[in-house]
Design a protein around this motif. Structure first.
Motif, PDB file in Angstrom:
ATOM      1  N   PRO A 183     -52.365 -23.479  10.904  1.00  0.00           N
ATOM      2  CA  PRO A 183     -51.950 -24.848  11.270  1.00  0.00           C
ATOM      3  C   PRO A 183     -51.797 -25.041  12.774  1.00  0.00           C
ATOM      4  CG  PRO A 183     -50.105 -23.613  10.322  1.00  0.00           C
ATOM      5  CD  PRO A 183     -51.333 -22.773  10.122  1.00  0.00           C
ATOM      6  N   TYR A 184     -51.452 -23.981  13.509  1.00  0.00           N
ATOM      7  CA  TYR A 184     -51.280 -24.108  14.951  1.00  0.00           C
ATOM      8  C   TYR A 184     -52.624 -24.330  15.648  1.00  0.00           C
ATOM      9  CZ  TYR A 184     -46.522 -22.542  14.152  1.00  0.00           C
ATOM     10  OH  TYR A 184     -45.232 -22.440  13.705  1.00  0.00           O
ATOM     11  N   LEU A 185     -53.637 -23.589  15.214  1.00  0.00           N
ATOM     12  CA  LEU A 185     -54.975 -23.772  15.778  1.00  0.00           C
ATOM     13  C   LEU A 185     -55.500 -25.156  15.445  1.00  0.00           C
ATOM     14  CD1 LEU A 185     -57.602 -22.826  17.097  1.00  0.00           C
ATOM     15  CD2 LEU A 185     -58.223 -21.735  14.938  1.00  0.00           C
ATOM     16  N   ASP A 186     -55.314 -25.581  14.206  1.00  0.00           N
ATOM     17  CA  ASP A 186     -55.785 -26.891  13.757  1.00  0.00           C
ATOM     18  C   ASP A 186     -55.132 -28.004  14.587  1.00  0.00           C
ATOM     19  OD1 ASP A 186     -57.279 -28.603  12.154  1.00  0.00           O
ATOM     20  OD2 ASP A 186     -55.636 -28.868  10.734  1.00  0.00           O
ATOM     21  N   ALA A 187     -53.806 -27.929  14.753  1.00  0.00           N
ATOM     22  CA  ALA A 187     -53.078 -28.945  15.514  1.00  0.00           C
ATOM     23  C   ALA A 187     -53.490 -28.931  16.987  1.00  0.00           C
ATOM     24  CB  ALA A 187     -51.573 -28.724  15.380  1.00  0.00           C
ATOM     25  N   SER A 188     -53.675 -27.718  17.544  1.00  0.00           N
ATOM     26  CA  SER A 188     -54.045 -27.601  18.954  1.00  0.00           C
ATOM     27  C   SER A 188     -55.420 -28.188  19.221  1.00  0.00           C
ATOM     28  CB  SER A 188     -54.009 -26.132  19.388  1.00  0.00           C
ATOM     29  OG  SER A 188     -52.706 -25.607  19.288  1.00  0.00           O
ATOM     30  N   LEU A 189     -56.369 -27.930  18.312  1.00  0.00           N
ATOM     31  CA  LEU A 189     -57.720 -28.465  18.493  1.00  0.00           C
ATOM     32  C   LEU A 189     -57.725 -29.989  18.415  1.00  0.00           C
ATOM     33  CD1 LEU A 189     -59.779 -25.903  16.371  1.00  0.00           C
ATOM     34  CD2 LEU A 189     -59.756 -26.121  18.868  1.00  0.00           C
ATOM     35  N   ASP A 190     -56.937 -30.541  17.485  1.00  0.00           N
ATOM     36  CA  ASP A 190     -56.841 -31.999  17.384  1.00  0.00           C
ATOM     37  C   ASP A 190     -56.285 -32.583  18.681  1.00  0.00           C
ATOM     38  OD1 ASP A 190     -57.845 -32.268  14.813  1.00  0.00           O
ATOM     39  OD2 ASP A 190     -55.888 -32.012  13.865  1.00  0.00           O
ATOM     40  N   PHE A 191     -55.165 -32.034  19.142  1.00  0.00           N
ATOM     41  CA  PHE A 191     -54.525 -32.546  20.355  1.00  0.00           C
ATOM     42  C   PHE A 191     -55.476 -32.397  21.553  1.00  0.00           C
ATOM     43  CE2 PHE A 191     -51.777 -32.358  24.065  1.00  0.00           C
ATOM     44  CZ  PHE A 191     -50.859 -33.359  23.817  1.00  0.00           C
TER      45      PHE A 191
END
Length: 672
Positions: free
Chosen positions: A310-318
């Protein structure tokens, strides 16, 4: 382009820029300026400017942007050489000696030799001539203007701070230093009033600072700042002697808006129209990509890594939103250097990043996401006074360099409570809550003394069943307008209560002697329980469901340029994390290029708004900055729309304005 491509780009390059900011600055050409005047302003030669801007030789166009090389050295102060005669040395002229060779031998001028050997004015120098060579005591005296002295600019020090420190206006500081440039550099030497050290003012971070605008007197400042003339004079004793002057910097206390004034009173500023600084800005982005956990064996492996982290997913979105913002800023002529760091969601990695990189000249840092890592960065960068902006954190430790962009939950609750208090048509208030939200229910009861409380039922063992009956609610409803608070995080409870409330809405029926019963549903905490598939949005629309939110959903029918371009590039509609990355980056950078720094922008840009988010920063008396604005929205015909509340000014304010109008009218009649 997709997230897999973003990951590959990040692994190849974790630091990129849209402009080199090390050895150059930029200048926007104004009416009446010439290359010579611009070169003089920046302490460089016209040829240096032509070398970087060859087109300027043909035509110097207004509003065109020139690249300006940084000056090689600060202009040296003027020095006067004073010579004092101490005596003479005898010399007999030898063959082939000349006045020139003697002047070099004894370090005196030819004119000085003639002055003390007057026959040389009429006759040439010959072999055997007896001369007396003057011996001087040489001293160099630096020209000093007793009215001014030199001052060395400190790190991140802007014009307003120096002007305030020496009791002058920004314009007066610029007149003393016509070559100072638009943005001050650390170590730059300026002329300032030669006042005693004890008279120099200290910029106290416990206060805010306000620049007096044209035509502002004590009365207008009272309306704007809420301070009487005596209060301003106490904080700024110089006012007692010289009065108000345009451009002077006033010290004022930080204070919150009164409860009966909504955020709509703040003036929204479009910073795109306020860009004044075209020098390159340098920001850093810190996100927990955790690329060390990504399996790069195949595209499917990379996709799986994104899905399970989830951290990678959120970081890529941001980060995708950040990239979109960088592109938009470039089209506005803003030069930006961005460093991107992978914090790996590890405190040790954050410490390593801080230790291995120079953050002293960074204009702002966005991130990290997690509270512990964010606090470490903010704490370490306090010594540089570097602003650190939190994208998602709440209840952070507000160091004086911290900007909390996400509004607090207390502010969300307060916004809803104030909305209900302002509704004079409400005839009845009901609070429905489960056991976990009993404290919230009790708080609302204290806010609204006559509110009815309904608690979810429990079984014989005292376990909450997240259930109320139709009769429980019907018994508490009254004819007219009823406002119902629903406080829960349980989706089933929300679905049940919403269905019951919708069924209890009643239209007026004179024949059956039925009075109208209107029900408006509100909550102080909008959770995922209200957004699940179990809840019927049609019912929420009929109940005019109101809630406060940190970001509003953009309307796809508005044909938003950001949303449209994002869809073209990534083949997907941007989610709220991508929009937050865009909005926050745009706001931070536009504040930097429209104010002296992020701190000053708090006063100069009280409210900004972008695709889904708005920012109105206020400062804690002892600490940093927090976002003090949220959206109040409601369901309306299956759409979520913003609620606009009209706020009428207080009677005493209306009366004061009337008196001012009358006073101005009387003055005009007297002049006539």
């Amino acid at each position: 382009m997709n997230k897999i491509f973003l990951i590959l780009c990040l692994t190849l390059l974790f630091s990129f820029s849209t402009a080199q900011a090390q050895n150059y600055s930029t200048h926007k050409v104004k009416q009446g300026e010439t290359i010579e005047s611009i070169a003089e302003k920046y302490l460089v030669k016209p040829s240096d400017i032509y070398g970087l801007n060859p087109d300027a030789k043909k035509e110097l166009r207004i509003n065109s942007v020139l690249i300006i090389p940084k000056p090689k050295a600060i202009e040296e102060p003027k020095v006067t050489v004073v010579k004092e005669l101490e005596g003479f040395k005898k010399h007999r002229t030898k063959k082939r000696q000349t006045l020139y060779s003697l002047s070099k031998q004894y370090n005196v001028s030819e004119e000085d030799i003639k002055k003390y050997n007057k026959f040389l004015y009429a006759e040439p120098l010959r072999k055997g001539d007896k001369l007396q060579i003057p011996i001087f005591k040489i001293t160099e005296v630096e020209e000093v203007n007793e009215l001014t002295k030199t001052y060395t600019v400190l790190p991140k020090e802007g014009k307003w701070r120096i002007a305030y420190k020496f009791g002058i206006t920004v314009k007066e500081l610029e007149e003393l230093n016509p070559e100072m440039g638009d943005v001050l550099q650390e170590g730059q030497i300026l002329k300032v009033p030669n006042i005693g050290g004890e008279e120099e003012k200290v910029v106290d971070e416990k206060y805010s600072y306000y620049k007096v605008l044209p035509k502002e007197g004590f009365y207008r400042l009272k309306l704007k700042l809420g301070l009487e003339q005596e209060e301003l004079e106490t904080l700024n004793p110089v006012l007692k002697e010289g009065g108000l002057k345009v451009g002077m910097i006033l010290k004022v206390p930080y204070s919150n808006l009164p409860d009966d004034i909504t955020q709509h009173d703040a003036v929204k500023v479009n910073l795109v129209d306020s860009i004044t600084d075209f020098n390159a800005k340098h920001i850093a982005i810190m996100l927990p990509f955790r690329l060390n956990h990504v399996d790069f064996d195949s595209e499917s492996d990379i996709k799986r890594s994104v899905e399970k982290d989830p951290y990678l997913d959120a970081s890529l979105d941001f980060h995708s939103g950040v990239l979109m913002a960088m592109d938009s800023l470039k089209t506005l002529g803003v030069s930006l250097k961005v460093d991107v760091y992978d914090t790996k969601y590890q405190l040790s990695e954050v410490k390593r990043i801080i230790a291995k990189n120079n953050f002293e000249n960074i204009d702002a840092v966005i991130g990290p996401l997690t509270p512990g890592n964010f606090e470490e960065v903010a704490s370490q960068l306090r010594k540089y006074n570097t602003p650190v902006v939190s994208p998602i954190g709440t209840n952070l430790k507000l160091y004086d360099n911290v900007f909390q962009s996400r509004p607090s939950n207390d502010l969300l609750k307060k916004r809803v409570v104030n909305f209900v208090k302002a509704d004079t048509l409400a005839s009845n208030i009901i609070v429905i809550a489960d056991t976990q939200n009993k404290a919230v229910s009790d708080d609302l009861k204290r806010e609204f003394n006559f509110a009815k409380q309904i608690h979810s039922r429990k079984d014989k063992e005292g376990v909450d069943k997240y259930f109320v009956s139709k009769g429980d609610i019907q018994d508490e409803l009254k004819p007219g307008k009823n406002i119902v608070f629903l406080e829960t995080q349980d989706a089933g409870f929300v679905s049940s209560v919403v269905s019951i409330l919708t069924a209890l809405i009643q239209k007026e029926n004179i024949e059956e002697n039925k009075e109208a019963i209107e029900i408006v549903l509100v909550t102080t905490n909008i959770s995922s329980a209200f957004k699940g598939d179990e809840v019927d949005n049609t019912h929420l629309s009929k109940l005019q469901f109101h809630f406060a939110t940190m970001s509003r959903a953009y309307n796809e029918n508005d044909n938003n340029a950001f949303v449209k371009k994002y869809n073209q590039i990534y083949n997907v509609t941007p989610n709220n994390r991508a929009v937050k990355g865009f909005d926050l980056t745009m706001d931070v950078v536009l504040r930097l290029v429209s104010s002296e720094d992020l701190y000053m922008s708090v006063n100069e840009a009280p409210l900004t708004e972008y695709v889904e988010n708005k920012f109105a920063y206020k400062k804690k008396l002892f600490g940093g900055y927090y976002n003090d604005t949220v959206y109040l929205v409601k369901y309306d015909d299956l759409a979520i729309v913003e609620v606009k509340q009209e706020v009428k000014p207080k009677p005493e304010v209306i009366e004061e304005v009337k008196q001012e109008v009358k006073l101005n009218k009387d003055k005009k009649e007297v002049k006539q």
